[in-house]
Enzyme design. Structure first.
Site, short mmCIF file in Angstrom:
data_model
loop_
_atom_site.label_atom_id
_atom_site.label_comp_id
_atom_site.label_asym_id
_atom_site.label_seq_id
_atom_site.Cartn_x
_atom_site.Cartn_y
_atom_site.Cartn_z
N GLU A 81 39.11 39.45 29.35
CA GLU A 81 39.73 39.88 30.61
C GLU A 81 41.00 39.09 30.91
OE1 GLU A 81 36.36 39.71 33.35
OE2 GLU A 81 35.80 41.75 32.78
N ASP A 97 27.76 44.57 31.59
CA ASP A 97 28.14 43.59 32.61
C ASP A 97 27.21 43.62 33.81
OD1 ASP A 97 29.51 41.69 33.97
OD2 ASP A 97 31.24 42.91 34.44
N GLU A 138 26.64 41.19 42.45
CA GLU A 138 27.89 41.94 42.31
C GLU A 138 27.66 43.44 42.24
OE1 GLU A 138 30.25 40.79 38.94
OE2 GLU A 138 31.70 42.39 39.26
C1 GCU Z 1 32.69 40.71 35.65
C2 GCU Z 1 33.19 40.36 37.02
C3 GCU Z 1 34.37 39.43 36.96
C4 GCU Z 1 34.05 38.22 36.08
C5 GCU Z 1 33.54 38.68 34.73
C6 GCU Z 1 33.03 37.54 33.86
O1 GCU Z 1 33.60 41.52 34.98
O2 GCU Z 1 33.53 41.54 37.71
O3 GCU Z 1 34.67 39.03 38.27
O4 GCU Z 1 35.15 37.44 35.93
O5 GCU Z 1 32.46 39.55 34.90
O6 GCU Z 1 31.82 37.42 33.71
O7 GCU Z 1 33.81 36.78 33.33
#
Ligand code: GCU
Length: 671
Positions: free
Chosen positions: A277, A356, A384
């Site tokens: 990400e 996730d 979440e």
């Molecule tokens: C999910 C979450 C993010 C987080 C990511 C992770 O995608 O929405 O906020 O950073 O998980 O576990 O790194």
């Protein structure tokens, strides 16, 4: 009517007993364990209120009725081998003994004693012999130094505000007690997404504050870790590369680590989110995750530090038209080929599912595939995707299902619990970690019921085989001792079915997502459907679901047999995961006998009715509930009902329009 405290610290540890005891507590702490200072404090803060009088001595005067000490300090012969964190509680010659090998065992033994005292067990009937199943029972905070918490639903950060540390000692001690009382033994304090400010946590600017916190947590058996930015050599080190194979980079990390341990001898190590990400990582330099992790692990090694390296690595810039890329495959595809290539103080951190933290997904096939690499499972306590601490969603039943899942990795009966605890793989399993749900809101978690998720996590991390019902009852009995038994029973029964209820009014049959992009609360069927995140359901007028069979993305082949074949086969794939593994027509008949479309309609109507039933049950106890607690939960229930109605109407309407198939029962679907 007794009033309920709604202060920040109200929890299972701090509530008063409804039945005060009639004895005195004469406690002897025998020996010189530094942990005795903590036990003294716990005794004064929590145990003393149950007894008519409390006295603590530092040797056995012969008059004490409870004696705490190590086998050595008590001059007793050690019987069971319960390791450094285990303990025994027994009565002998009319007195109660809490004995352990090492001082952390004494701490956990004292918490056990405290629990029994709270629950009203007669002193000499307290008896236990405990040893945790998992080495690491960790939590991860996703807190930022500006005070915000990523995916936090319980207010501001406990640790940070306005770019600095809160340094609120009373709050930190109460929090450390909360965590250690359920056996948690490690934590990170900052977000895995390490931004510029937090990258500096490992520098002289912040190390004194980190050291202060680490020392405080250590008094409660909690080891402090930091999440780090992989690109730190560039961001804060002034180098022009973070290439793990560059000597200058490795040297830079060695110097940082040396400085950290100079200030914090008890420091646990680092947690790293790399190449995930948009976070930097070794891929930028054409290096593997093993190259990246091992370089950091080498720097930590001389001090006994550990490196937690997250496996949440996937392509988040996908094209929805490309059906050959399947996000579910990513963790296994990246890490299974590297099995055995990691240093022995690297611990891979694997999300429980391949996507996730959805309300329902298959168990990650990477758990079981790693035969020679240390690893932990990562769960999400913070809600979440499971109601954001507005909707009740008690998660231990989900975790228990995951932990009990038979991977067949080493033949039949190779459960996830046995793998992550290391029992089934010669110690490569190192335990559990989880993204925590606490913050500065009242009672730590915002929704009072959400505290039970933290409680349940601690209990399962200590003993994954513990009876779920016992955990739920124990939490309710300890948290609401002032409520009549029948009210506690109602709370427990709401908690116990809440995950399934939440599932029934959200995304159907394991498909996941369908949430509003960004904040992830509330329904949006196509919210992520044409986005780059790789989270698709592929609904069209003919059907829905993701084909992960051998003819599809072949994700099923990542499982050991016969698990892969069970998912491959439409007849044996469990209904609740059907759309996770298969693309089927709306008229496909589930093993339940219903068609997929009718299941979607029914479960969404039913979910809303179940939430109404929660509210009716709560209302039926109105007279027995303190006003503050009644209101606190009622307000959340009203919001949950509104959410459930919105999910029902959006999902049912969407699939009615897509499929053109009427509801068999003729209920209102917004056309
Ligand atoms: C999910 C979450 C993010 C987080 C990511 C992770 O995608 O929405 O906020 O950073 O998980 O576990 O790194």
């Amino acid at each position: 009517m007794e009033t309920v405290t709604t202060d920040r610290e109200a929890c299972w540890l701090t509530t008063e007993s409804s039945k005060p005891r009639t004895e005195k507590l004469l406690l002897s702490l025998v020996g010189d364990a530094p942990m005795f200072a903590t036990i003294r404090r716990l005794c004064q803060n929590h145990a003393a209120k149950f007894f008519v009088e409390t006295a603590i001595t530092d040797r056995d005067t012969g008059k004490s009725n409870v004696i705490i000490g190590t086998w050595t300090s008590l001059g007793k012969e050690s019987t069971p081998n319960l390791g450094s964190e285990g303990y025994t509680i027994f009565s002998e010659e009319g007195r109660l003994w809490i004995v352990a090998e090492e001082e952390r065992g004494l701490l956990y033994g004292f918490y056990h004693f405290l629990k029994e005292i709270q629950l009203g067990t007669p002193l000499l009937e307290i008896s236990a012999q405990e040893k945790p199943a998992n080495v690491f029972r960790m939590i991860n905070h996703w807190d930022n130094m500006d005070g915000s918490v990523e995916r936090g639903y319980a207010g501001r950060s406990l640790f940070f505000e306005g770019g600095s540390f809160t340094k609120d000692e009373d709050c930190m001690r109460s929090y450390a007690e909360l965590l250690s009382s359920v056996g948690i033994n490690a934590l990170t304090i900052n977000n895995v997404n390490v931004h510029e400010q937090e990258s500096a946590l490992i520098t002289n600017r912040w190390l004194p504050e980190v050291a202060w916190l680490a020392k405080l947590f250590q008094e409660y058996g909690l080891t402090l870790f930091l999440s780090i930015n992989y690109a730190s050599p560039i961001t804060i080190g002034g180098l022009d590369t973070a290439d793990p194979l560059e000597t200058s980079v490795a040297d830079w990390w060695e110097r940082q680590v040396e400085r950290i341990y100079g200030s914090i001898p008890s420091f646990g190590g680092f947690v790293v989110k790399a190449d995930s990400e948009h976070r930097p990582g070794p891929f930028s330099y054409g290096r593997t995750h093993a190259d990246g992790a091992n370089m950091l692990a080498k720097a930590l090694k001389p001090y006994g530090g550990h490196l937690f390296w997250r496996c949440f690595v996937y392509d988040c810039l996908q094209d929805w038209r490309d059906r050959s890329t399947d996000r579910a495959r990513a963790a296994y595809d990246h890490f299974a080929p590297l099995d055995g290539a990691f240093a022995d103080n690297v611990i891979l951190q694997i999300k429980s599912g391949p996507m996730d933290f959805q309300v329902r997904e298959a168990v990650s096939p990477l758990i079981g595939a790693l035969k020679q690499t240390k690893h932990v499972i990562e769960l999400q306590i913070t809600q979440e995707y499971t109601g954001q601490q507005i909707d009740v969603c008690y998660l231990p039943p989900q975790w228990k299902e995951i932990l009990d899942f038979d991977t067949h990795a080493n033949g039949k009966d190779t459960t996830v619990a046995d793998l992550v605890s290391g029992r089934a793989n010669g110690g490569f399993g190192q335990g559990m970690t989880a993204v925590v749900n606490t913050g500065r809101d009242e009672n730590w978690t915002g929704h009072s019921f959400a505290q039970a998720n933290l409680y349940g996590y601690g209990q399962l991390a200590w003993n994954p085989k513990r009876c779920l019902h016992a955990i739920a009852e124990e939490w309710a009995d300890r948290t609401y001792p002032y409520l009549p038994k029948n009210v506690r029973k109602t709370i427990v029964s709401i908690q116990e079915c809440s995950w399934i209820v939440y599932e029934s009014y959200t995304s159907p049959l394991g498909i996941g997502w369908m949430v509003n992009p960004g904040h992830h609360y509330g329904p949006n069927v196509n919210g992520y459907e044409f986005s780059p995140w790789g989270t698709y359901h592929f609904s069209d007028r003919n059907g829905l679901g993701v084909d992960r069979t051998r003819k599809g993305s072949n994700y099923v082949s990542q499982y050991a047999e016969p698990v892969g074949s069970r998912y491959e086969n439409l007849q044996t794939c469990p209904d609740e995961l059907l759309l996770f593994f298969h693309h089927v027509p709306y008229t496909h008949v589930l093993t339940s006998g219903k068609t997929v479309i009718q299941h979607i309609y029914d479960s969404h109507f039913d979910g809303v009715e179940q939430v109404k039933a929660f509210i009716a049950a709560w209302e039926s106890h109105k007279q027995e509930l303190p006003e503050a607690l009644y209101q606190h939960v009622r307000v959340k229930f009203d919001a949950q009902l509104a959410n459930a109605v919105e999910w029902r109407d959006q999902v049912n309407t969407y699939y009615y329009r897509m499929s053109g198939i009427e509801d068999k029962h003729g209920r209102t679907i917004y056309r």
